[in-house]
Write a protein that holds these residues in place. Structure first.
Motif, PDB file in Angstrom:
ATOM      1  N   UNK A  40       0.857  -1.174   0.000  1.00  0.00           N
ATOM      2  CA  UNK A  40       0.000   0.000   0.000  1.00  0.00           C
ATOM      3  C   UNK A  40       0.900   1.233   0.000  1.00  0.00           C
ATOM      4  N   UNK A  41       0.776   2.063  -1.014  1.00  0.00           N
ATOM      5  CA  UNK A  41       1.705   3.181  -1.171  1.00  0.00           C
ATOM      6  C   UNK A  41       1.695   4.110   0.041  1.00  0.00           C
ATOM      7  N   UNK A  42       0.508   4.488   0.506  1.00  0.00           N
ATOM      8  CA  UNK A  42       0.433   5.425   1.632  1.00  0.00           C
ATOM      9  C   UNK A  42       1.024   4.812   2.884  1.00  0.00           C
ATOM     10  N   UNK A  43       0.756   3.533   3.131  1.00  0.00           N
ATOM     11  CA  UNK A  43       1.322   2.868   4.309  1.00  0.00           C
ATOM     12  C   UNK A  43       2.836   2.801   4.214  1.00  0.00           C
ATOM     13  N   UNK A  44       3.343   2.528   3.016  1.00  0.00           N
ATOM     14  CA  UNK A  44       4.785   2.467   2.830  1.00  0.00           C
ATOM     15  C   UNK A  44       5.429   3.830   3.047  1.00  0.00           C
ATOM     16  N   UNK A  45       4.768   4.895   2.599  1.00  0.00           N
ATOM     17  CA  UNK A  45       5.295   6.239   2.798  1.00  0.00           C
ATOM     18  C   UNK A  45       5.328   6.605   4.278  1.00  0.00           C
ATOM     19  N   UNK A  46       4.272   6.243   5.001  1.00  0.00           N
ATOM     20  CA  UNK A  46       4.257   6.506   6.445  1.00  0.00           C
ATOM     21  C   UNK A  46       5.392   5.755   7.125  1.00  0.00           C
ATOM     22  N   UNK A  47       5.566   4.501   6.732  1.00  0.00           N
ATOM     23  CA  UNK A  47       6.631   3.722   7.352  1.00  0.00           C
ATOM     24  C   UNK A  47       8.011   4.275   6.992  1.00  0.00           C
ATOM     25  N   UNK A  48       8.144   4.759   5.784  1.00  0.00           N
ATOM     26  CA  UNK A  48       9.418   5.344   5.370  1.00  0.00           C
ATOM     27  C   UNK A  48       9.763   6.577   6.214  1.00  0.00           C
ATOM     28  N   UNK A  49       8.768   7.422   6.475  1.00  0.00           N
ATOM     29  CA  UNK A  49       9.012   8.611   7.303  1.00  0.00           C
ATOM     30  C   UNK A  49       9.344   8.216   8.731  1.00  0.00           C
ATOM     31  N   UNK A  50       8.642   7.223   9.236  1.00  0.00           N
ATOM     32  CA  UNK A  50       8.909   6.766  10.597  1.00  0.00           C
ATOM     33  C   UNK A  50      10.283   6.107  10.688  1.00  0.00           C
ATOM     34  N   UNK A  51      10.661   5.402   9.650  1.00  0.00           N
ATOM     35  CA  UNK A  51      11.992   4.784   9.649  1.00  0.00           C
ATOM     36  C   UNK A  51      13.081   5.851   9.679  1.00  0.00           C
ATOM     37  N   UNK A  52      12.877   6.953   8.964  1.00  0.00           N
ATOM     38  CA  UNK A  52      13.856   8.041   8.987  1.00  0.00           C
ATOM     39  C   UNK A  52      14.010   8.593  10.399  1.00  0.00           C
ATOM     40  N   UNK A  53      12.894   8.720  11.127  1.00  0.00           N
ATOM     41  CA  UNK A  53      12.961   9.185  12.512  1.00  0.00           C
ATOM     42  C   UNK A  53      13.658   8.157  13.398  1.00  0.00           C
ATOM     43  N   UNK A  54      13.382   6.871  13.146  1.00  0.00           N
ATOM     44  CA  UNK A  54      14.037   5.819  13.930  1.00  0.00           C
ATOM     45  C   UNK A  54      15.546   5.870  13.718  1.00  0.00           C
ATOM     46  N   UNK A  55      15.964   6.018  12.483  1.00  0.00           N
ATOM     47  CA  UNK A  55      17.395   6.074  12.191  1.00  0.00           C
ATOM     48  C   UNK A  55      18.034   7.315  12.797  1.00  0.00           C
ATOM     49  N   UNK A  56      17.306   8.421  12.799  1.00  0.00           N
ATOM     50  CA  UNK A  56      17.828   9.634  13.433  1.00  0.00           C
ATOM     51  C   UNK A  56      17.985   9.432  14.939  1.00  0.00           C
ATOM     52  N   UNK A  57      17.009   8.774  15.553  1.00  0.00           N
ATOM     53  CA  UNK A  57      17.097   8.502  16.990  1.00  0.00           C
ATOM     54  C   UNK A  57      18.264   7.567  17.295  1.00  0.00           C
ATOM     55  N   UNK A  58      18.472   6.578  16.444  1.00  0.00           N
ATOM     56  CA  UNK A  58      19.616   5.686  16.611  1.00  0.00           C
ATOM     57  C   UNK A  58      20.915   6.468  16.540  1.00  0.00           C
ATOM     58  N   UNK A  59      20.989   7.395  15.594  1.00  0.00           N
ATOM     59  CA  UNK A  59      22.183   8.230  15.468  1.00  0.00           C
ATOM     60  C   UNK A  59      22.395   9.098  16.702  1.00  0.00           C
ATOM     61  N   UNK A  60      21.320   9.726  17.189  1.00  0.00           N
ATOM     62  CA  UNK A  60      21.429  10.556  18.392  1.00  0.00           C
ATOM     63  C   UNK A  60      21.901   9.717  19.574  1.00  0.00           C
ATOM     64  N   UNK A  61      21.334   8.526  19.733  1.00  0.00           N
ATOM     65  CA  UNK A  61      21.737   7.668  20.854  1.00  0.00           C
ATOM     66  C   UNK A  61      23.235   7.392  20.798  1.00  0.00           C
ATOM     67  N   UNK A  62      23.726   7.059  19.619  1.00  0.00           N
ATOM     68  CA  UNK A  62      25.138   6.708  19.483  1.00  0.00           C
ATOM     69  C   UNK A  62      26.037   7.939  19.660  1.00  0.00           C
ATOM     70  N   UNK A  63      25.683   9.038  19.018  1.00  0.00           N
ATOM     71  CA  UNK A  63      26.559  10.219  19.056  1.00  0.00           C
ATOM     72  C   UNK A  63      26.519  10.936  20.399  1.00  0.00           C
ATOM     73  N   UNK A  64      25.404  10.797  21.137  1.00  0.00           N
ATOM     74  CA  UNK A  64      25.321  11.446  22.452  1.00  0.00           C
ATOM     75  C   UNK A  64      26.358  10.886  23.412  1.00  0.00           C
ATOM     76  N   UNK A  65      26.805   9.672  23.132  1.00  0.00           N
ATOM     77  CA  UNK A  65      27.751   9.011  24.035  1.00  0.00           C
ATOM     78  C   UNK A  65      29.111   8.803  23.368  1.00  0.00           C
ATOM     79  N   UNK A  66      29.329   9.497  22.239  1.00  0.00           N
ATOM     80  CA  UNK A  66      30.579   9.349  21.496  1.00  0.00           C
ATOM     81  C   UNK A  66      31.732  10.041  22.231  1.00  0.00           C
TER      82      UNK A  66
END
Length: 260
Positions: free
Chosen positions: A234-260
């Motif tokens: 479903x295109x709309x569902x995939x787009x929502x998941x894509x945006x959420x994945x970008x936020x997840x990856x950003x949070x992963x980056x923040x977690x790692x860099x906050x303790x770098x």
């Protein structure tokens, strides 16, 4: 400097996920600076815009505990075009919420994360079809094994959606693990990852390096991916998941860099 309170999360918002996903206004603010940079001062790394210190929505310095995280902030600001679009700045949104919302309310955020451990995604399994049940087991059992081995937390599984009460000692073990995260930046990032995945155990396992980002995100979406394999995408569902994945990856980056 232009006041950012109109388009970044309010300091009254202690929930990092809601803050990270705060809606943007239809009319985006114009870019009011040319260069974004980083300046070290007082043991922190401050975001600067044309040499002036940037502020959070509650007027605190927008500063990170590591140069690497501050440089990620600066990259988001430098990458803006003629308008400033908060939806393309997930690192900034998480850092803002860490400073304004999480730092003064850490106990509330910890409590919210612990609540996820009482009804985590990975406890609830499908009895059928067999392929879905197998996919869930392959994705989620390693997470439960890690929680048991790393934290002594043993959880009960259930079939379907009926609530399964979890042992108090297992919940307490997860609380102790979360309380060991002292950095408000890392805690904010963990909360975002938990809310997006529906699983504090997946988020903790990822934070501990047991799952890489791809596997953590896939583990959180076993059911959706199975449904797509059966019924199509479903295109709309995939787009929502894509945006959420970008936020997840950003949070992963923040977690790692906050303790770098």
């Amino acid at each position: 400097m232009t006041d950012s309170r109109d388009w970044f999360p309010s300091d009254e918002e202690p929930n990092p996920m809601r803050a990270a996903q705060a809606g943007m206004k239809p009319t985006l603010p114009k870019r009011f600076y040319k260069e974004a940079g980083v300046e070290e001062r007082d043991g922190l790394f401050h975001l600067t815009l044309d040499g002036r210190t940037a502020k959070t929505p509650s007027k605190q310095p927008l500063a990170a505990p590591s140069r690497a995280l501050a440089e990620a902030l600066a990259a988001e600001w430098q990458g803006q075009g003629g308008e400033i679009d908060p939806s393309t700045m997930p690192v900034t949104r998480i850092v803002n919420s860490a400073i304004d919302g999480v730092a003064p309310r850490k106990a509330e955020v910890v409590d919210d994360l612990v609540r996820y451990a009482g009804s985590d995604l990975v406890y609830y399994r499908a009895g059928e079809p067999e392929r879905l049940a197998k996919s869930q087991d392959e994705a989620w059992s390693p997470v439960l094994d890690w929680a048991r081995d790393a934290h002594g937390a043993r959880f009960a599984l259930g079939e379907g959606v009926m609530h399964v009460a979890q042992p108090e000692e297992a919940i307490a073990a997860i609380r102790r693990a979360i309380e060991q995260i002292r950095s408000p930046f890392a805690l904010a990032a963990l909360h975002v990852m938990t809310t997006l995945s529906g699983s504090v155990l997946i988020a903790l396992a990822h934070a501990a390096g047991q799952l890489d980002t791809d596997h953590a995100w896939a583990a959180a979406h076993v059911d959706e991916l199975y449904q797509e394999s059966v019924w199509g995408e479903d295109y709309e569902a995939m787009e929502r998941r894509r945006r959420r994945e970008a936020d997840f990856r950003a949070a992963s980056l923040v977690y790692r860099l906050a303790q770098a």
